[in-house]
Write an enzyme that holds these catalytic residues in place. Structure first.
Site, PDB file in Angstrom:
ATOM      1  N   ARG A  95     -17.246 -34.986 -27.656  1.00 24.03           N
ATOM      2  CA  ARG A  95     -16.579 -35.957 -26.771  1.00 24.03           C
ATOM      3  C   ARG A  95     -15.802 -35.203 -25.679  1.00 24.03           C
ATOM      4  NH1 ARG A  95     -12.322 -40.922 -28.303  1.00 24.03           N
ATOM      5  NH2 ARG A  95     -11.724 -41.383 -26.155  1.00 24.03           N
ATOM      6  N   ASN A 149     -20.297 -46.026 -31.122  1.00 21.83           N
ATOM      7  CA  ASN A 149     -20.514 -46.031 -29.674  1.00 21.83           C
ATOM      8  C   ASN A 149     -21.583 -45.041 -29.249  1.00 21.83           C
ATOM      9  OD1 ASN A 149     -18.945 -47.888 -28.160  1.00 21.83           O
ATOM     10  ND2 ASN A 149     -17.112 -46.896 -28.959  1.00 21.83           N
ATOM     11  N   CYS A 171     -18.018 -54.960 -30.656  1.00 18.47           N
ATOM     12  CA  CYS A 171     -17.002 -54.093 -30.043  1.00 18.47           C
ATOM     13  C   CYS A 171     -15.635 -54.719 -30.233  1.00 18.47           C
ATOM     14  CB  CYS A 171     -17.302 -53.957 -28.558  1.00 18.47           C
ATOM     15  SG  CYS A 171     -15.982 -53.183 -27.614  1.00 18.47           S
ATOM     16  N   ASP A 172     -14.633 -53.877 -30.419  1.00 23.14           N
ATOM     17  CA  ASP A 172     -13.286 -54.410 -30.653  1.00 23.14           C
ATOM     18  C   ASP A 172     -12.456 -54.548 -29.379  1.00 23.14           C
ATOM     19  OD1 ASP A 172     -12.722 -51.801 -30.035  1.00 23.14           O
ATOM     20  OD2 ASP A 172     -11.273 -51.525 -31.642  1.00 23.14           O
ATOM     21  N   HIS A 202     -18.492 -53.177 -22.864  1.00 23.90           N
ATOM     22  CA  HIS A 202     -17.536 -52.435 -22.017  1.00 23.90           C
ATOM     23  C   HIS A 202     -17.778 -52.761 -20.541  1.00 23.90           C
ATOM     24  CE1 HIS A 202     -16.409 -49.176 -25.251  1.00 23.90           C
ATOM     25  NE2 HIS A 202     -16.184 -50.417 -25.638  1.00 23.90           N
ATOM     26  N   TYR A 265     -12.536 -51.841 -19.331  1.00 24.22           N
ATOM     27  CA  TYR A 265     -13.495 -50.766 -19.050  1.00 24.22           C
ATOM     28  C   TYR A 265     -14.085 -50.854 -17.649  1.00 24.22           C
ATOM     29  CZ  TYR A 265     -13.462 -48.566 -23.614  1.00 24.22           C
ATOM     30  OH  TYR A 265     -13.087 -47.863 -24.729  1.00 24.22           O
ATOM     31  N   ARG A 285      -8.795 -37.505 -22.756  1.00 25.22           N
ATOM     32  CA  ARG A 285      -8.513 -38.407 -23.890  1.00 25.22           C
ATOM     33  C   ARG A 285      -8.933 -37.762 -25.220  1.00 25.22           C
ATOM     34  NH1 ARG A 285      -5.339 -41.753 -26.572  1.00 25.22           N
ATOM     35  NH2 ARG A 285      -6.510 -43.041 -28.029  1.00 25.22           N
TER      36      ARG A 285
END
Ligand code: NAD
Ligand code: G6P
Ligand code: MN
Length: 442
Positions: A95, A149, A171-172, A202, A265, A285
């Protein structure tokens, strides 16, 4: 019916979200009884830390639940009713690269959006397909509840490559935003709202927000958003700095369409220049999460294991995650709950690609989701969505065909990338970084 107890496997047992989800499952046993809980991960060491702590929690709070953590697919996926999947192929190390490589070329670096999301998608597809195949081999009646994801690309991949799989992609983010909207509107719960929403994962918009009496809450929420975005001065909604910035940035683009409210998003597609400008190329992040959530969760797991008891357990019930139980219950008990899911459009949005995976309200019952009709969407959203869905489809085609060209087209198509030349520079770096994960591209 309620007497049946379920067997659940958490795929990605070593996830930072696992302890919160276990606490949530324990708090919901009256709604969703469990007889067996298994963890499955392909990283034994990482999973073991989480599993040791969760085993203690379970022993103390629900000794009747049989517990097991394994890296063996047959053991994990045999005798299963539900798979709750939250894997991260490549973990935080990858990531971090997804976020930092585009930034080298002044393109935003994000987990699921732009080149970072494409890169992550190329890693995730294989991992998710593998789990579907295990499920179909060892527990063909099971359902997979997937929140791994990048959900948009993963959902498109499963539509194309495993069209009959019993997978629900959810998705939350809308849930998190709706919790904030409910608080803004002075309601106790987001379940006191009736919403309409459409988009891609998103990448979507609320078109209607009402209370159960039919009162329109949109004007009040929009007025608030104009001042504070989706930020709230309530301890329950305190977020990491980067998320606070994201909730705030909504102020800058929500006026593009006065009749809707946007998903956070969209900032990555509508404020991309500003996002790049405010990015720290050395600390993204991923670093914030590794120094924050990952350290805290793994630290607490190790502490519980050393203490041999979870009496003063630092893990709280992740109430936010109870949507996973709502979804499992909808299937198990045919509740017909209305939920936002990522499903094949198939005419629901009448003027949009029927084969696109869209995020829209569905009625969920024992046979799966029945999408509600959205109707025609405006040119602005349609144009944006056509571009983005093409990116997602090209990524899946690139993965399936091993096509360099299609992945270059996908990157070039992304609204976050300024030119074909920059797309190629980023792509060549990503190929190098992902050589252990992506299929070979020709
Ligand atoms: P994490 O890295 O802490 O956990 C992921 C786990 O998956 C790791 O233990 C890893 O070893 C494991 N894993 C990787 N590849 C695997 C494979 N092929 N098979 C089995 N296990 C595998 O990550 P996290 O931050 O806890 O996030 C987990 C996932 O949940 C991510 O995909 C994240 O994007 C997603 N997520 C989704 C939502 C949503 O609403 N859709 C919300 C939060 C997080
Ligand atoms: C939201 C999104 C998820 C995403 C997560 C990132 O919950 O819906 O899809 O993975 O945010 O959060 P993080 O804290 O890992 O940056
Ligand atoms: Mn999400």
């Amino acid at each position: 019916m309620m007497s049946k107890k379920f067997s659940v496997v958490v795929a990605g047992g070593g996830s930072t979200f696992t302890p919160g989800i276990v606490m949530m499952l324990l708090a919901n046993l009256d709604r969703f009884p469990i007889r067996k809980l298994k963890f499955y991960d392909n990283d034994a060491k990482r999973q073991e830390v989480v599993a040791k702590a969760c085993q203690i929690i379970l022993r103390e709070k629900a000794p009747d639940i049989e517990f097991e953590a394994t890296t063996d697919p047959q053991e994990a996926f045999t005798d299963i009713d539900f798979i709750m999947a939250h894997i991260r192929v490549g973990k935080y190390a990858m990531r971090e690269l997804d976020e930092k490589i585009p930034l080298k070329y002044n393109v935003l670096g994000q987990e699921t959006c732009g080149p970072g999301g494409i890169s992550y998608g190329m890693r995730s597809i294989g991992g998710i397909i593998e789990i579907i195949d295990y499920m179909e081999k060892y527990s063909p009646n099971a359902w997979m509840l997937n929140y791994s994801n990048p959900a948009a690309i993963v959902a498109e991949a499963t539509r194309k490559l495993r069209p009959n799989a019993k997978i629900l992609n959810i998705c939350d983010m809308p849930i998190g935003i709706e919790r904030r909207m409910a608080a803004i509107a002075g309601l106790k719960s987001r379940k006191e709202m009736e919403i309409r929403y459409y988009g891609l994962n998103h990448f979507g918009w609320w078109t209607s927000i009402m209370d159960h009496h039919g009162n329109d809450l949109m004007p009040k929420i929009r007025e608030y958003v104009g001042k504070k975005g989706y930020n709230l001065d309530i301890p329950e909604f305190k977020a990491d700095t980067s998320w606070t910035v994201t909730y705030d940035t909504v102020k800058e683009f929500y006026q593009l369409d006065p009749s809707t409210l946007p998903n956070t998003y969209l900032k990555y597609y509508l404020c991309q220049d500003e996002v790049v400008e405010h990015s720290n190329r050395e600390y993204t992040r991923a670093n914030e999460v590794m120094d924050g959530r990952e350290k805290t969760v793994f630290g607490e797991c190790r502490r519980i294991a050393a203490a041999g008891t979870a009496k003063e357990c630092g893990f709280e019930v992740d109430e936010h995650a109870s949507y996973i139980v709502d979804l499992a219950r909808a299937i198990a008990y045919n509740t017909k709950e209305r939920m936002l899911l990522i499903v094949e459009n198939n005419g629901a949005i009448s003027n949009f690609d029927p084969t696109a995976m869209v995020e829209i309200p569905c009625i969920v019952g024992c046979k799966g989701p029945e999408p509600l009709t959205v109707g025609k969407i405006p040119q602005f959203q349609k144009g944006l969505m056509e571009q983005q869905v093409s990116v997602e489809k090209l990524v899946v085609e690139a993965w399936a065909e091993g096509s360099y060209l299609k992945l270059w087209q996908a990157l070039t198509m992304s609204k976050t990338v300024p030119s074909a030349k920059v797309a190629k520079l980023i792509l060549d770096d990503l190929i190098e970084a992902n050589k252990d994960y992506w299929p070979e591209l020709k």
